[in-house]
Design an enzyme around this catalytic site. Structure first.
Site, short mmCIF file in Angstrom:
data_model
loop_
_atom_site.label_atom_id
_atom_site.label_comp_id
_atom_site.label_asym_id
_atom_site.label_seq_id
_atom_site.Cartn_x
_atom_site.Cartn_y
_atom_site.Cartn_z
N HIS A 204 0.81 -1.22 0.00
CA HIS A 204 0.00 0.00 0.00
C HIS A 204 0.84 1.26 0.00
O HIS A 204 0.41 2.30 -0.51
CB HIS A 204 -1.01 -0.03 1.15
CG HIS A 204 -2.15 -0.96 0.85
ND1 HIS A 204 -2.19 -2.24 1.34
CD2 HIS A 204 -3.23 -0.81 0.05
CE1 HIS A 204 -3.28 -2.84 0.86
NE2 HIS A 204 -3.92 -2.00 0.09
N GLU A 446 -10.83 -11.22 -4.82
CA GLU A 446 -9.40 -11.09 -4.53
C GLU A 446 -8.87 -12.25 -3.69
O GLU A 446 -7.75 -12.22 -3.21
CB GLU A 446 -9.09 -9.74 -3.87
CG GLU A 446 -9.97 -9.37 -2.71
CD GLU A 446 -9.67 -7.97 -2.16
OE1 GLU A 446 -8.64 -7.38 -2.50
OE2 GLU A 446 -10.49 -7.48 -1.36
N ASP A 470 -4.26 -8.58 -4.18
CA ASP A 470 -4.42 -9.68 -3.24
C ASP A 470 -4.60 -11.02 -3.96
O ASP A 470 -4.10 -12.04 -3.50
CB ASP A 470 -5.62 -9.42 -2.32
CG ASP A 470 -5.24 -8.46 -1.20
OD1 ASP A 470 -4.15 -8.65 -0.63
OD2 ASP A 470 -6.01 -7.53 -0.92
N CYS A 517 -9.60 -3.49 -10.24
CA CYS A 517 -9.06 -2.30 -9.57
C CYS A 517 -7.71 -2.58 -8.93
O CYS A 517 -7.16 -1.73 -8.25
CB CYS A 517 -10.06 -1.76 -8.54
SG CYS A 517 -10.43 -2.95 -7.24
#
Ligand code: PEP
Ligand code: MG
Length: 594
Positions: A204, A446, A470, A517
């Site tokens: 992240h 995910e 993920d 995404c």
């Protein structure tokens, strides 16, 4: 901060993981931040007094550092209603706490070990005691204590832990690790680039540097030991190279490369207002991912068709306490107001994993990536979840909202989340609160389990959004944030590609659209394959949109479908990667592509 250019040490070039494109050149601000080990060694009788004095001196220097931050924060209190000031003042009291000082003195004499270790032991004792308390308030104080420990250790060991929220000038940040909660709150205007020992391309922190268009290279292993404060550092986030103390020739070379990069960016901006349409007329939705409301300008200037992923948890990471319903409502509705007519997909809380809520930093798990995160957290902390759902439904009156749930692994979880959403909706209807009539609800795919039952899930929702960050991590069993295994994190692994085809087929057979995404959607090398597989919507960091649009506009859908036919016959990631790289290099200038 004084800049100390190390003239004695020659230039050093270090290769890492290219995480955010662009070239940054500037002075280093070096710090060890999180998990650095606390040294432990024995001391003699004659060292006792000196160790205690060292501890007391560290208290004074930590208080002085805190006072400086307090001075700035007090001028800016209205930003968070004075919460940060209150927190800093409580830290000041803890630093001067006579009980802590007595305990350190006692343990020094008892254990005859160095001040850092004794401090660590004393704080751990107190944290454990607080952790057992039945009072939530006291349990929350445990994380403050750990913060105080970090401040004292920094002072004792001469580590730099600068106040990243208020930087005094432009820097390249050089560190062992930077948490997403630190990256989201850092003073972005003054961060030219980031070079970090740890981290992978889809961690992240990497995602945030791309969102903020800050060049970054991660996974450099020992950059925080190589660079020193004030050294000139070059971060080439496109090739993954960092140069510390560059010589004149290297500096000149990178200055030219920086100019070429900037020109390329301007060239690509020509595509922003054109449709993402293949040469044979297939129109694709290109949307943006967002983490903070301030990114709206970037979403608009890069020509996004909407927002495909709003990571709502970053609102929580920026705040010392849980944001209440009204605060959340204001943030969500502001994003919808600022993007009139555009669809905005807000993902419900995905806290946990590497995104630890600052008010819950003392909560540790052995395997946080497989642990209590996202929908699992929300379905057990239903008050937090309900509050968010209320805020979202209220905000829906402001625009075209879509809601989606992260990390769903089975139908039971999805059903529970949908049921809570239904209950909250009825509650608001009874209160006569205005809401949109139809709010599409989707689920993120995910987790491999969700991919394998995507036919079942598809019958329950209005859309899918594939979270490849993920999905790849769980399919290949590779921690997305761990630089040591980053070489195994392969988007073009045949297992990943097969899984994508299963998800897309199941969605289409059940009449729902599929978005992506995860970072793969913004990877120029992946876009043709995804197009050929039939993906309906791509959502990515806004800055990636012009390049992906350029690629989509350069091919026909038929070419993309043929490419999928070819690569699905291939057996390894390398084979597929080489094949696509060569194809793309023939058509485009990918020298700077990530
Ligand atoms: C993903 O996993 O691909 C995703 C978009 O979610 P996050 O990166 O926030 O985990
Ligand atoms: Mg995810």
């Amino acid at each position: 901060m004084k800049h100390k250019q190390e003239e004695r040490c020659p230039q050093q070039i270090v290769e890492g993981i290219a995480a955010s494109s662009g070239i940054a050149i500037g002075p280093a601000l070096v710090f060890g931040s999180n998990g650095s080990a606390v040294p432990q060694y024995d001391i003699g009788e004659h060292d006792l007094e000196a160790e205690m004095q060292r501890f007391l001196a560290s208290v004074e220097s930590a208080v002085a550092a805190l006072d400086k931050i307090l001075e700035v924060q007090k001028k800016d209190q209205e930003v968070d209603g004075g919460q940060r000031v209150a927190m800093l003042e409580s830290h000041r009291l803890m630093l001067r706490d006579p009980d802590l000082h007595d305990r350190v003195q006692e343990l020094l004499a008892e254990k005859m070990q160095n001040a850092e270790w004794i401090l660590h032991t004393s704080i751990q004792e107190m944290v454990e005691k607080l952790g057992r308390s039945t009072s939530e308030y006291l349990r929350e104080r445990a994380s403050d204590l750990q913060d105080v420990e970090r401040q004292l250790l920094n002072a004792l060991m001469g580590w730099q832990m600068p106040d990243l929220v208020n930087l005094d000038s432009d820097y390249i940040l050089v560190c062992d690790d930077l948490l997403p909660s630190q990256a989201i709150t850092m003073d972005k205007r003054h961060v030219l680039g980031l070079a970090m020992d740890h981290g992978g391309k889809t961690s992240h922190t990497a995602i945030l540097t791309r969102a903020f268009e800050i060049p970054s290279v991660l996974g450099l292993r020992s950059i925080s030991a190589i660079a020193q404060n004030g050294d000139t550092v070059i971060v080439d986030g496109s090739s993954g190279t960092v140069v510390v103390r560059p010589d004149a020739v290297t500096l000149q070379h990178y200055r030219q490369k920086q100019k070429a990069w900037q020109k390329r960016e301007v060239r690509l901006m020509r595509y922003t207002q054109l449709p993402a349409e293949t040469r044979d007329g297939k129109l694709i939705q290109l949307k943006a991912n967002m983490e903070i409301p301030e990114e709206v300008d970037s979403v608009l200037t890069h020509g996004a068709d909407g927002v495909g992923l709003y990571r709502s948890e970053f609102l929580f990471l920026q705040s010392a306490t849980m944001p209440d319903e009204q605060m959340q409502y204001e943030v969500y509705s502001r994003v919808l107001d600022d993007l009139p007519g555009k669809s905005v997909t807000i993902r419900t809380l995905d806290l946990g994993g590497d995104k630890l809520f600052p008010g819950n930093m003392d909560y540790h798990e052995k395997n946080p990536i497989l642990g209590w995160r996202a929908i699992r957290f929300c379905l057990s902390e239903t008050d937090v979840f309900r509050t968010q759902l209320r805020a979202l439904l209220r905000a829906s009156a402001h625009g075209k909202l879509r809601i989606m749930f992260p990390m769903v692994s089975g139908l039971e979880e999805l059903n529970q989340a949908l049921e809570l959403l239904r209950e909250v909706r009825e509650e608001l209807l009874r209160e006569a609160v205005p809401m949109a009539a139809n709010i599409p609800v989707g689920v993120m795919i995910e987790i491999p389990a969700a991919a394998m039952i995507s036919d079942i899930l598809a019958r329950k929702v209005d859309f899918f959004s594939i979270g490849t960050n993920d999905l790849i991590q769980y399919t290949l069993a590779v921690d997305r944030g761990n630089e040591r295994v980053a070489y195994l994190y392969e988007p073009f692994h045949p297992a990943v590609l097969r899984m994508l085809t299963v998800i897309i087929r199941n969605a289409h057979l059940n009449g729902i659209p599929v978005a992506m995404c995860g970072e793969m959607a913004g990877d120029p090398l992946a876009s043709l394959i995804l197009l050929g597989m039939g993906l309906d919507e791509f959502s990515m960091g806004a800055a990636a949109i012009p390049e992906i649009k350029h690629i989509i506009r350069s091919f026909t859908l038929l070419e993309a479908e043929e490419l999928v036919g070819t690569v699905m016959e291939m057996k390894t990631h390398d084979e597929i990667y080489q094949y696509i790289s060569q194809l793309m290099e023939k058509r485009f200038d990918f020298t700077f592509g990530t």
